[in-house]
Scaffold this motif. Structure first.
Motif, PDB file in Angstrom:
ATOM      1  N   LEU A   1     -18.538  -2.302  48.338  1.00 41.47           N
ATOM      2  CA  LEU A   1     -17.300  -2.650  49.027  1.00 41.47           C
ATOM      3  C   LEU A   1     -17.089  -1.934  50.361  1.00 41.47           C
TER       4      LEU A   1
ATOM      5  N   LEU B   1     -19.003  -9.244  41.642  1.00 42.58           N
ATOM      6  CA  LEU B   1     -17.964  -9.659  42.583  1.00 42.58           C
ATOM      7  C   LEU B   1     -17.869 -11.178  42.558  1.00 42.58           C
TER       8      LEU B   1
ATOM      9  N   ASP C   1     -13.572   2.554  54.387  1.00 43.44           N
ATOM     10  CA  ASP C   1     -12.800   1.515  53.703  1.00 43.44           C
ATOM     11  C   ASP C   1     -11.787   0.821  54.611  1.00 43.44           C
TER      12      ASP C   1
ATOM     13  N   SER D   1     -19.157  -7.790  54.938  1.00 46.22           N
ATOM     14  CA  SER D   1     -18.327  -7.079  53.965  1.00 46.22           C
ATOM     15  C   SER D   1     -17.161  -7.953  53.562  1.00 46.22           C
TER      16      SER D   1
ATOM     17  N   ALA E   1     -11.276  -2.497  52.651  1.00 46.31           N
ATOM     18  CA  ALA E   1     -12.196  -2.830  51.560  1.00 46.31           C
ATOM     19  C   ALA E   1     -11.431  -3.506  50.420  1.00 46.31           C
ATOM     20  N   ASP E   2     -11.949  -4.631  49.966  1.00 48.47           N
ATOM     21  CA  ASP E   2     -11.236  -5.454  48.971  1.00 48.47           C
ATOM     22  C   ASP E   2     -11.520  -4.940  47.561  1.00 48.47           C
ATOM     23  N   VAL E   3     -11.064  -3.736  47.287  1.00 45.42           N
ATOM     24  CA  VAL E   3     -11.344  -3.086  46.006  1.00 45.42           C
ATOM     25  C   VAL E   3     -10.691  -3.841  44.853  1.00 45.42           C
TER      26      VAL E   3
END
Length: 605
Positions: A306, A225, A250, A314, A265-267
């Motif tokens: 994530l 990441l 998420d 997070s 969630a910053d996928v």
């Protein structure tokens, strides 16, 4: 002229049938055992014995020493008469016929009835071994079929049944086993057979595989990441509210004064367009949620990295906005962020709705909901249940209508509307979710009215330009809050993230291609989930001892009544009677459960 020795009363061979010559002329008339006669040419017959006194019914059953005669004649030629005398000790119609049958059999002798030759020992040994092998295989096959019918399989039998399993899973349409047992070669019949013979356990769920769903989560490496500027929102109290036992959180919600933040969630920070992770997720379309477990579209490690609230801090893509007095989304901003998330169940949140942490948020989401309902958002109130299989036990739990669940639903819809309005305002191509208006707009009150109204709806679909989503009562909407679970949401995140971080979003053509590819697989996922839920409901019913319970009448057809069993959220049909009325509550009892056919039959009690 007939063959020398061929006269009335002679035994001849016509093709493979014995016959007696009854007259000789331009053509030869012959008579078969059944009494029928035929006129044939000389070349069509072979003389076996000159007769007379041939009794066709007495030809079978001659006994002799075949192997001893063959050993004497190995590699040698002999006449029919000589071979008959060697084997049977005399030349009679019966012995002549016996030699012709040995010649036809071809193990010891070859040639024709006019010129017989003993075969070489190596050829006889080779063919004998092949015949013995064939006989052994036939015997084993028959024994296997008997065990399969009796349900007494041996471990070695399982490999033979692989072809039946492929039929049951819709991977092939043919099975030698099913054909041999006179069983219809269909997935349902194959399924039923595999249950009867014990190849599959009674509760085996074939539906995801039959739909072609991928049954294993991907095992791909994750890139690191990347470090990047992120807005620090860790000061906010953020809540990830989910069903008890949820493993892939998420999204989360914060309230900053009158400003709502929905953190997702910053996928897209990890899954770049056209990366190996992106291609894998695209080919799967979404997580597959089955009662017996979940199959993820991304490697499980992605959730560990994530998922909101799984780490002390997070990373998120946060959607900030306000809801004005008219229930409209305003002041939209989207930013990569860092958040601290607390996880909580719907039931736990329900007990705290009057507290300061949730009461203001509940008021705002209700204002938003009221605005949607004023725009004819649909309220379809039909029973829902959660179906889980835990250590082999089927657990069916009704999902109550909780204010906390509605609060979270509306917050997620706000984020979806915010994403859609932001994309439209900034010329970012994303897949919007749209749904056409039904021919008739209603406000259903009862269960039967909800059932009838739902039937009027057309499915929602993805579009490359914004449009009204009638069922939600929104003019702008994009599915945004589940990028760990749905590829469409991930595409939206990739596009928005590229824009807000100064990158270049994909052009419309590329987005359209991604939407089409994932959409084609999405139907597989939905069918697999729907059929699997029904499968486990039927397994649960089959395990009960003549289950009895309540049902509500949803619709009345000519001969059947459509009913809903609230305890199972199961819609089925029963025989209609004159006294039935819509929304009437009935008591039903299970009569029969047919798991392979996905059918269940009830009677009214």
């Amino acid at each position: 002229m007939a063959e020398s020795g061929t006269r009335a009363g002679a035994l001849v061979l016509y093709k493979i049938r014995p016959a007696v010559v009854t007259s000789v002329g331009d053509k030869i008339e012959i008579r078969f055992e059944d009494g029928k006669t035929k006129r044939v040419r000389e070349k069509d017959i072979s003389l076996l014995h000159p007769g007379p006194g041939v009794d066709l019914k007495a030809l079978e059953g001659a006994e002799g020493n075949v192997e001893e005669a063959w050993e004497l004649l190995e590699g040698e030629q002999a006449s029919l008469e000589e071979v008959a005398e060697l084997i049977y000790g005399e030349f009679t119609p019966a012995s002549a016929w016996g030699v012709s049958q040995l010649l036809r059999d071809g193990l010891y002798f070859e040639g024709s009835v006019r010129n017989i030759r003993g075969r070489k020992a190596e050829a006889v040994a080779r063919d004998r071994a092949a015949r013995e092998q064939k006989a052994r295989e036939a015997r084993e096959w028959a024994e296997f079929l008997d065990r399969a019918q009796q349900g007494t399989l041996e471990e070695a039998d399982r490999s033979r049944l692989g072809e039946v399993e492929r039929v049951a899973l819709g991977q092939t349409a043919r099975s030698r086993v099913l054909s041999a047992l006179n069983i219809t070669e269909s997935p349902e019949s194959a399924h039923a057979f595999l249950l009867r013979c014990g190849y599959w356990p009674a509760s085996y769920n074939p539906w995801p595989a039959r739909q072609g769903a991928n049954l294993e989560s991907p095992d791909l490496p994750l890139p690191p990441l990347e470090e990047e500027p992120r807005r620090d929102l860790t000061r906010l109290e953020s809540w990830a509210i989910d069903d008890e036992g949820n493993t892939d959180p998420d999204d989360a919600i914060s309230l900053d004064g009158d400003r709502i933040w929905v953190h997702v969630a910053d996928v897209a920070a990890l899954v770049k367009p056209d990366s190996h992770l992106d291609l894998e997720a695209r080919s799967r379309s979404a997580n597959l949620y089955l009662p017996e477990g979940m199959v993820q579209m991304l490697p499980p490690a992605a959730t560990d990295v994530l998922g909101l609230g799984l780490q002390e801090e997070s990373v998120a893509l946060s959607f900030g906005f306000r809801i004005n007095d008219a229930g409209e989304v305003t002041d939209i901003e989207i930013t990569p962020s860092r958040v601290r998330v607390q996880r909580i169940s719907y039931e736990a949140a329900e007990a705290r709705l009057e507290e300061a942490a949730f009461a203001p948020l509940l008021a705002i989401t209700r204002r938003y909901r009221d605005a949607r309902l004023a725009r004819n958002a649909a309220q379809i109130r039909l029973p829902e249940v959660s179906v889980k299989v835990v250590e082999g036990e089927v657990l069916i739990r009704p999902l109550p209508r909780l204010a906390s669940r509605e609060m979270v639903t509306d917050a997620m819809l706000m984020a979806g509307e915010a994403a859609a309005r932001f994309a439209e305002a900034n010329g970012i191509c994303i897949p919007y979710a749209v749904q056409p208006e039904p021919q008739e707009i209603r406000q259903p009150e009862s269960m039967s009215e909800s059932h009838a109204y739902r039937r009027l709806f057309k499915p929602s679909n993805a579009a490359m330009s914004p449009g009204r989503h009638f069922g939600l009562g929104l003019d702008y909407y994009a599915r945004t809050t589940s990028p760990l679970r749905r590829y469409m949401d991930l595409v939206v995140h990739q596009q928005l993230r590229a824009f807000v971080t100064g990158g270049s979003p994909l052009e419309k053509e590329k987005v359209t291609e991604r939407v089409a590819e994932a959409g084609a697989v999405g139907g597989i996922i939905r069918r697999a989930e729907r059929l699997s839920n029904l499968h486990w409901k039927l397994i649960w019913l089959k395990e009960q001892e003549r289950w009895q319970g309540e049902a509500v009448i949803l619709a009345l057809e000519e001969r059947k009544a459509v009913v809903m069993i609230p305890q199972l959220a199961l819609e089925t049909r029963i025989r209609r009677t004159e006294d039935m009325q819509l929304d009437q509550t009935l008591e039903l009892q299970v009569q029969e459960v047919d798991v392979p056919a996905q059918a269940v039959y009830f009677r009214r009690i």
